[in-house]
Write an enzyme that holds these catalytic residues in place. Structure first.
Site, mmCIF file in Angstrom:
data_model
loop_
_atom_site.group_PDB
_atom_site.id
_atom_site.type_symbol
_atom_site.label_atom_id
_atom_site.label_comp_id
_atom_site.label_asym_id
_atom_site.label_seq_id
_atom_site.Cartn_x
_atom_site.Cartn_y
_atom_site.Cartn_z
ATOM 1 N N SER A 56 25.504 34.323 -26.396
ATOM 2 C CA SER A 56 24.739 33.423 -25.555
ATOM 3 C C SER A 56 25.201 31.971 -25.704
ATOM 4 C CB SER A 56 23.251 33.587 -25.885
ATOM 5 O OG SER A 56 22.426 32.939 -24.965
ATOM 6 N N ASP A 62 21.104 41.573 -17.687
ATOM 7 C CA ASP A 62 20.993 40.392 -18.535
ATOM 8 C C ASP A 62 20.589 39.205 -17.670
ATOM 9 O OD1 ASP A 62 21.296 38.243 -20.228
ATOM 10 O OD2 ASP A 62 23.236 38.871 -21.009
ATOM 11 N N HIS A 65 19.721 41.047 -22.630
ATOM 12 C CA HIS A 65 20.344 39.947 -23.369
ATOM 13 C C HIS A 65 20.295 40.139 -24.878
ATOM 14 C CE1 HIS A 65 21.996 35.900 -23.302
ATOM 15 N NE2 HIS A 65 21.090 35.480 -24.168
#
Length: 417
Positions: free
Chosen positions: A181, A355, A385
């Site tokens: 991320s 996601d 995610h």
């Protein structure tokens, strides 16, 4: 980045949606309940599983004090290269997260332990502003000046300093890099802003990568982009604030709501689904108390605003301070874009269809701009995610693949030398 989609949450289950919203409100009020001082569990967790662990302090160019961790070896295996050293791996977390991301799943499944068992010298980073790096040589974290940073500073200052430190301590010239991320965003920032760092990398593995945000179409990302995606009094007012640190209220929620025996622990998994993607069947539900205990780990509100600026502009660029300040800071009216074509390292990017944070179209567009990129699509339509870190099958789907590529790279390099 956390972009929330109310319509999907309510359509899935209105009752659960309302409960999740209640928890979000409580978390937003979290700051007023009292910070938990020194809430650091990484070293304790690693030691509990009988792995050696070291705590190191890194000071950045702009005087932020970061705490990072090292797992130098494994009690299960000793594998050195021909020079008598273990190859180095550096792991970098996402927004509102910390070094705990990589160990919560336990020694059998967590990437950090698996890498140590494979013979690697493992380093776990912590960005400024999270529970492990909430210090500065001159500025107290109660002052707004402490929080006036975005992930740009985390990239060019924090990540650079942490990589340099890990290489120096391990007496190595290069390392493998893994990020999730926002950790991937800081990678793109550093490698495009200071291209010489590309020479310090062996292999690169990016989970749920985030740079361009052109394909985000969720209601609250649109609303946030309208309100905060361009310089305004509101973005100035809300910027530079501490966002969701660990507090006593959070500990209370974790102890009662997220406990394995609690009839309300569906709220915890619901919150992760609300943020990261509904409908996953892969999340390891037994980890919820540990996830809740360590997340959210704190950040600056400017990090979120910077992401909303990307969404609004459609570009991957530095923070927009407004025309006047841009002229002073950047010597141009708009922020400069990051030149991702300067990233010469070969990059493996792992992405999924479910996601909410890392849109498929954005990942593919980014890959088309990079000189050397390989895409890996997760073969499950419901993978979200957080499954990149805490799924029941993350070992088979992702971790084994990453380790095999690292070992193959190191074997080739060793043969060549």
């Amino acid at each position: 980045m956390y972009i929330l989609t109310c319509n999907q949450m309510v359509n899935n289950n209105p009752t659960r949606g309302s409960a999740v919203l209640l928890i979000l409100v409580l978390l937003l009020l979290n700051r007023k309940i009292g910070l938990v001082d020194g809430h650091k569990v990484t070293a304790m967790s690693i030691s509990k599983h009988n792995y050696p662990v070291e705590e190191h302090t890194v000071i950045t160019y702009d005087d932020y004090i970061l705490t990072i961790y090292r797992i130098p070896s494994s009690p299960n295996r000793s594998h050195l290269n021909r020079a008598g050293q273990s190859a180095v791996v550096f792991l970098q977390h996402g927004i509102l997260s910390a070094s705990d991301d990589w160990i919560i799943n336990g020694p059998e499944t967590s990437l950090a332990y698996m890498l140590a068992d494979a013979g690697y010298d493992v380093w776990l980073g912590n960005a400024r502003g999270n529970a492990y790096s909430r210090q500065h040589k001159h500025i107290h974290p109660d002052r707004s000046e402490f929080w006036r940073f975005s992930w740009h500073e985390i990239g060019v200052y924090d990540l650079a300093a942490m990589l340099d430190y890990a290489l120096e301590e391990s007496q190595s010239s290069s390392l493998h890099f893994v990020a999730h991320s926002q950790g991937t965003t800081t990678f793109f920032v550093l490698m495009s802003s200071l291209p010489l760092y590309n020479e310090k990398l062996r292999s690169v593995h990016l989970l749920a990568p985030i740079a361009y945000m052109r394909y985000h179409s969720f209601i609250l990302s649109k609303l946030g982009g309208i309100l905060l995606g361009s310089p305004s009094f509101l973005s100035w007012l809300l910027g530079g604030m501490e966002l969701l640190p660990i507090t006593n209220l959070q500990k209370l929620i974790c102890g009662h709501i997220c406990a394995r025996s609690s009839m309300f622990n569906f709220l915890c998994s619901g919150l992760l689904g609300f943020i990261g993607g509904w409908g996953t069947r892969h999340l390891n539900q037994t980890l919820l108390p540990d996830v809740c205990e360590t997340h959210p780990a704190g950040a600056s509100s400017t990090q979120v605003i910077h992401y909303l600026q990307l969404y609004r502009s459609g570009d991957f660029r530095q923070y927009d301070h407004g025309r006047e300040l841009n002229e002073i800071i950047y010597h141009q009216p708009t922020p400069p874009s990051y030149n991702v074509q300067y990233i010469k390292s070969c990059v493996d990017m792992y992405y999924s269809e479910n996601d909410y944070m890392s849109a498929v179209g954005d990942v593919k567009y980014l890959a088309s701009l990079l000189p050397c990129a390989q895409l890996y699509r997760i073969p499950f339509v419901d993978w979200n995610h957080y499954d990149f870190l805490w799924s029941n099958n993350v070992k088979e789907v992702i971790n084994n693949k990453i380790i095999q590529k690292m070992l193959k790279y190191d074997e080739v390099v060793t043969d060549e030398t």
